[in-house]
Design a protein around this motif. Structure first.
Motif, PDB file in Angstrom:
ATOM      1  N   VAL A 391      11.146  -5.501  12.592  1.00 47.32           N
ATOM      2  CA  VAL A 391      10.212  -4.950  11.601  1.00 47.32           C
ATOM      3  C   VAL A 391      10.485  -5.504  10.204  1.00 47.32           C
ATOM      4  CG1 VAL A 391       9.713  -2.851  12.888  1.00 47.32           C
ATOM      5  CG2 VAL A 391      11.706  -2.910  11.385  1.00 47.32           C
ATOM      6  N   MET A 392      11.196  -6.632  10.135  1.00 49.55           N
ATOM      7  CA  MET A 392      11.413  -7.339   8.880  1.00 49.55           C
ATOM      8  C   MET A 392      10.575  -8.622   8.886  1.00 49.55           C
ATOM      9  SD  MET A 392      15.558  -6.758   8.557  1.00 49.55           S
ATOM     10  CE  MET A 392      15.727  -7.281   6.854  1.00 49.55           C
ATOM     11  N   LEU A 468      13.110  -0.266   3.864  1.00 48.45           N
ATOM     12  CA  LEU A 468      12.143   0.821   3.743  1.00 48.45           C
ATOM     13  C   LEU A 468      11.437   0.793   2.382  1.00 48.45           C
ATOM     14  CD1 LEU A 468      14.159   3.744   5.405  1.00 48.45           C
ATOM     15  CD2 LEU A 468      12.128   2.603   6.330  1.00 48.45           C
ATOM     16  N   LYS A 469      12.167   0.397   1.337  1.00 43.77           N
ATOM     17  CA  LYS A 469      11.552   0.321   0.009  1.00 43.77           C
ATOM     18  C   LYS A 469      10.533  -0.816  -0.081  1.00 43.77           C
ATOM     19  CE  LYS A 469      15.444   2.273  -2.592  1.00 43.77           C
ATOM     20  NZ  LYS A 469      16.479   2.015  -3.620  1.00 43.77           N
ATOM     21  N   SER A 470      10.714  -1.838   0.759  1.00 43.94           N
ATOM     22  CA  SER A 470       9.822  -3.002   0.695  1.00 43.94           C
ATOM     23  C   SER A 470       8.629  -2.906   1.642  1.00 43.94           C
ATOM     24  CB  SER A 470      10.611  -4.279   1.019  1.00 43.94           C
ATOM     25  OG  SER A 470      11.068  -4.255   2.358  1.00 43.94           O
ATOM     26  N   THR A 476       2.050   2.322   6.104  1.00 42.54           N
ATOM     27  CA  THR A 476       3.307   2.917   6.589  1.00 42.54           C
ATOM     28  C   THR A 476       3.341   3.038   8.105  1.00 42.54           C
ATOM     29  OG1 THR A 476       2.349   5.116   6.243  1.00 42.54           O
ATOM     30  CG2 THR A 476       3.720   4.213   4.473  1.00 42.54           C
ATOM     31  N   ASP A 477       2.165   2.999   8.748  1.00 41.92           N
ATOM     32  CA  ASP A 477       2.129   3.093  10.208  1.00 41.92           C
ATOM     33  C   ASP A 477       2.207   1.735  10.888  1.00 41.92           C
ATOM     34  OD1 ASP A 477       1.939   5.842  10.159  1.00 41.92           O
ATOM     35  OD2 ASP A 477      -0.244   5.830  10.041  1.00 41.92           O
ATOM     36  N   SER A 481       5.706  -4.593   8.591  1.00 40.96           N
ATOM     37  CA  SER A 481       5.004  -4.680   7.308  1.00 40.96           C
ATOM     38  C   SER A 481       5.950  -4.836   6.132  1.00 40.96           C
ATOM     39  CB  SER A 481       4.138  -3.431   7.099  1.00 40.96           C
ATOM     40  OG  SER A 481       4.950  -2.265   7.132  1.00 40.96           O
ATOM     41  N   SER A 482       7.252  -5.012   6.398  1.00 40.88           N
ATOM     42  CA  SER A 482       8.222  -5.163   5.316  1.00 40.88           C
ATOM     43  C   SER A 482       8.267  -6.609   4.850  1.00 40.88           C
ATOM     44  CB  SER A 482       9.607  -4.729   5.803  1.00 40.88           C
ATOM     45  OG  SER A 482      10.586  -4.976   4.825  1.00 40.88           O
TER      46      SER A 482
END
Length: 624
Positions: A391-392, A468-470, A476-477, A481-482
């Motif tokens: 997820v990165m 999470l901050k990026s 958010t779903d 998306s980071s």
């Protein structure tokens, strides 16, 4: 007059002069010198130092380990994908089946260790289980080619495979569990067998024996590197049969190489069933429950001469602690019957060596238990680290970096820290302490490994906080998306690699050195069972955390969509648990007492007429 001691096992005389010019004759080592640790060659004769063992045999075993590891991980690294894509199992069932298979590998390691120590010896055990390993891989390759990967190229994530019959699935499971049996029975013995090629009682070879474990672990990692990259790529693109045949070829090469080295190997003879020796100590101590044992070892029983309760092993000196077990060796008037004055019943009277063997295992267990939490940390590299990376941002230009491929940085770190530890750190520590020191002790290495593991979990938690901050606020779903690059994971992988060098290599050295002579392979099996239990404890922790953190309609720390969770909290929790474990480990390490040996004991059927090995008292002297 100054009296010096030298070994009289050597044959060649060398003439030198002392500082006053007087001629002296001393013995110099030659190729016909016997090893000092009691190893034998393939024919049961005392092993000659010049024509057996050392790095010639050691390198063969290292290459064997690298090839066998490549073969094993060629199956294991993508087994969960094979189950979901080819056999069409759901994620939960596939993960459960992989866990059972992995756990079975480590259970079989105990079987292999028992057979090796008790009956077959390490060479025969390694050869037999490698043969089973090859059979399993051949069967898996044929089953995949003939029945499972149909139509060709299916199982790549886009093209489904046909529905399989119960017979075809049964063949698959028989094949994979043959692979588990072969690798499990082989793995704990090959490390110990490699260490057997170096005489721990010889200064130069003793140093090489310590270094062998580092290179052994490096060979293991280099073998898995090829599996995780090249074979992983083949299998991910549906070329399952090709990947399995490459693994099979690698296993065959490993077995052939192992057999070619046969004339060079040194061997320790099996020592008999340890379970009976353990049981005798417990039963004898229980029968003397009410007996008071005086302080000291003078009243305790030990056989005279060269015989030893552990066949082919060394006698052990009495140590304090576990006083209840000392009752088994305390001599009473009932222990010697009229019919058996010389040999009392072993179920009533045991030797000090038998009692100390049980004490030794009891002392090792707390150290072993402290390594399980570390294994929990280690297993995150193959699970949550991969999920975090997925997820990165995984793209560099048009090239996509597979999240599982980041483990390459772990392997590179292992290689770097093996070199750093052996070539830089140990020489520095030796100079600081004294010239005879070999560097950090095994217990110190394991402690450093725990500290670095804490740092790895803190690093992973910090990266997750920034990830999470990026995350895009409007998505958010969404997964992936980071905007944080996956390369921010490099420090946590590198720290895990560094911790492995200190913890797992230290473990191999420690259990091999501290296990009694009759349980050396069992010591190596303890390392594997630690990893197995680490997997189970990790699974249990995730289940507990999710059950607690998903209350009141909360998504939990580790939901399906990590953008809505708090994986960072789980990593920080593991860091805290490892810190607690480190404190407990320090107490256990301080309490631990090292095993103490007498001279080497000979078994009754050893060669008495050997002209190259001396008697039990190997030291002679000459005067200057």
């Amino acid at each position: 007059m100054i009296e010096l001691n030298v070994y009289f096992q050597v044959k060649q005389l060398k003439e030198i002069r002392d500082v006053e010019g007087r001629k002296l004759k001393i013995y110099e080592e030659d190729e016909h010198e016997c090893t000092l640790d009691g190893t034998v060659d393939g024919r049961g004769r005392p092993a000659l130092r010049g024509s057996s063992g050392t790095w010639v045999a050691g390198i063969i075993i290292l290459l064997n380990q690298g090839l066998a590891t490549l073969a094993f991980f060629g199956v294991g690294v993508n087994l969960v994908l094979f189950l979901t894509r080819v056999l069409q199992q759901n994620n939960a069932d596939a993960a459960n089946n992989v866990s059972k298979w992995t756990g079975t590998v480590y259970i079989f390691s105990l079987v292999g260790a028992f057979l090796s120590d008790s009956y077959w010896g390490r060479y025969k055990t390694c050869a037999i289980f490698q043969g089973i390993f090859v059979m399993g891989l051949v069967s898996l390759s044929l089953t995949s080619y003939m029945f499972l990967v149909k139509p060709n190229g299916c199982g790549d994530g886009n093209h489904p495979c046909k529905v399989h019959t119960s017979f075809e699935i049964g063949l698959f499971y028989v094949s994979t569990y043959l692979v588990a049996l072969g690798n499990g029975g082989y793995q704990p013995n090959i490390a110990t067998f490699g260490a057997d090629q170096f005489d721990g009682d010889h200064p130069k070879e003793g140093h090489s024996k310590v270094a062998f474990f580092s290179y052994f672990y490096l060979a293991l990692n280099l073998g898995s590197l090829f599996s995780n990259t090249v074979l992983g790529y083949f299998e991910d693109h549906g070329m399952w049969t090709l990947g399995f045949w490459v693994s099979t070829a690698s296993a065959i090469m490993a077995l052939v190489l192992f057999l070619l080295g046969t004339p060079r190997y040194r061997h320790f003879k099996p020592t008999g069933n340890p379970l009976s020796r353990f049981s005798q100590v417990i039963v004898a101590a229980t029968k003397k429950w009410t007996v008071k044992v005086p302080t000291g070892s003078e009243a305790l029983y030990e056989v005279e001469g060269k015989e030893c309760a552990i066949k082919g092993g060394r006698k052990m000196l009495h140590t304090q602690g576990f006083k209840f077990l000392d009752k088994a060796a305390y001599i009473t008037s009932d222990d010697f019957s009229q019919q058996k004055k010389i040999h009392p019943s072993p179920w009533r009277l045991c030797t000090v060596t038998q009692v100390e063997e049980v004490k030794c295992i009891l002392r090792l267990l707390p150290i072993w238990l402290c390594t399980i939490i570390y294994s929990v940390v280690f297993t995150q590299m193959a699970s949550l680290f991969v999920e975090q990376g997925a997820v990165m941002k995984t793209t560099v230009g048009k090239f996509r970096i597979p999240p599982a491929g980041m483990s390459a940085f772990d392997i590179l770190s292992v290689a770097f820290f093996v070199f750093l530890s052996r070539r830089v750190l140990d020489p520095i520590v030796s100079r600081v302490r004294n010239m005879k020191s070999k560097g950090l002790t095994e217990l110190q290495r394991m402690g450093i490994g725990l500290i670095i593991a804490i740092m790895a979990m803190v690093s992973a938690g910090i990266v997750e906080c920034y990830r999470l901050k990026s995350v895009r606020k409007d998505c958010t779903d969404c997964n992936g998306s980071s905007s944080l690059s996956i390369f921010w994971q490099v420090p946590q992988y590198a720290l895990i690699g560094a911790s492995e060098v200190f913890m797992y290599v230290g473990q191999l050295e420690f259990f091999n050195d501290q296990a009694p002579d009759g349980l050396k392979s069992f010591g190596s099996a303890l390392c594997m069972t630690s990893i197995s239990l680490g997997n189970y404890v990790s699974s249990l922790l995730v289940s507990i955390v999710m059950k607690i953190s998903t209350k009141d309609n909360m998504p939990g720390w580790i939901p399906g969509n990590l953008n809505r969770g708090h994986l960072d909290r789980f990593f920080f929790m593991l860091a805290a648990l490892t810190a607690i474990d480190f404190v407990v480990y320090m107490a256990c390490a301080k309490w631990y007492k090292s095993i103490k040996f007498e001279g080497k004991c000979r078994d009754n059927d050893s060669d008495e007429d050997s002209d190259c090995c001396s008697s039990e008292n190997d030291l002679g002297s000459f005067r200057v």
